[in-house]
Write an enzyme that holds these catalytic residues in place. Sequence first.
Site, PDB file in Angstrom:
ATOM      1  N   GLN A  31       0.832  -1.204   0.000  1.00 62.50           N
ATOM      2  CA  GLN A  31       0.000   0.000   0.000  1.00 62.50           C
ATOM      3  C   GLN A  31       0.871   1.260   0.000  1.00 62.50           C
ATOM      4  OE1 GLN A  31      -3.416  -0.380  -0.071  1.00 62.50           O
ATOM      5  NE2 GLN A  31      -3.526   1.798  -0.487  1.00 62.50           N
ATOM      6  N   GLU A  98      -3.850   6.234   1.664  1.00 63.69           N
ATOM      7  CA  GLU A  98      -3.270   7.278   0.809  1.00 63.69           C
ATOM      8  C   GLU A  98      -2.034   7.905   1.421  1.00 63.69           C
ATOM      9  OE1 GLU A  98      -4.228   8.274  -2.258  1.00 63.69           O
ATOM     10  OE2 GLU A  98      -5.774   6.733  -2.305  1.00 63.69           O
TER      11      GLU A  98
END
Length: 137
Positions: A31, A98
């Site tokens: 990620q 994010e």
Amino acid sequence: MDRDTGEVRVPRAASVYDAGTIVNAKTARSQLLGGFCMGVSMALHEESVIDARYGHYVNHDLAGYHVATNADIGEIDISWLEVDDQLANPIGLKGIGEIGITGAAAAVANAYWHATGLRIRDLPITPDKYFRALGLA
């Protein structure tokens, strides 16, 4: 940064995150790596081009909107701090969806400044902006 062509590459990078308690290291690394690649893409490739006459996006699909691929990304060292942040929640978890993108474009722009002495403040950093800043275009 190639001074003859104005081309910028990121051959290697290191990125460290305060991501709270990590439940699964393998998926967390993936990620964060993906987010960092998105930041490099934002810094060097992604640009929304608007038709001044009609106000529509000219590059409204991936055929004309360049994003970074494996060929554009060099060696990236991803790591995180082992911090049990009890202020975030009782388990110390934080969302890392994010967070990988945070700071990546700024780091590329700052490296560009160190390499060229030119501060480009609107992304993406493209060769034409380099030559314009030098007064050659």
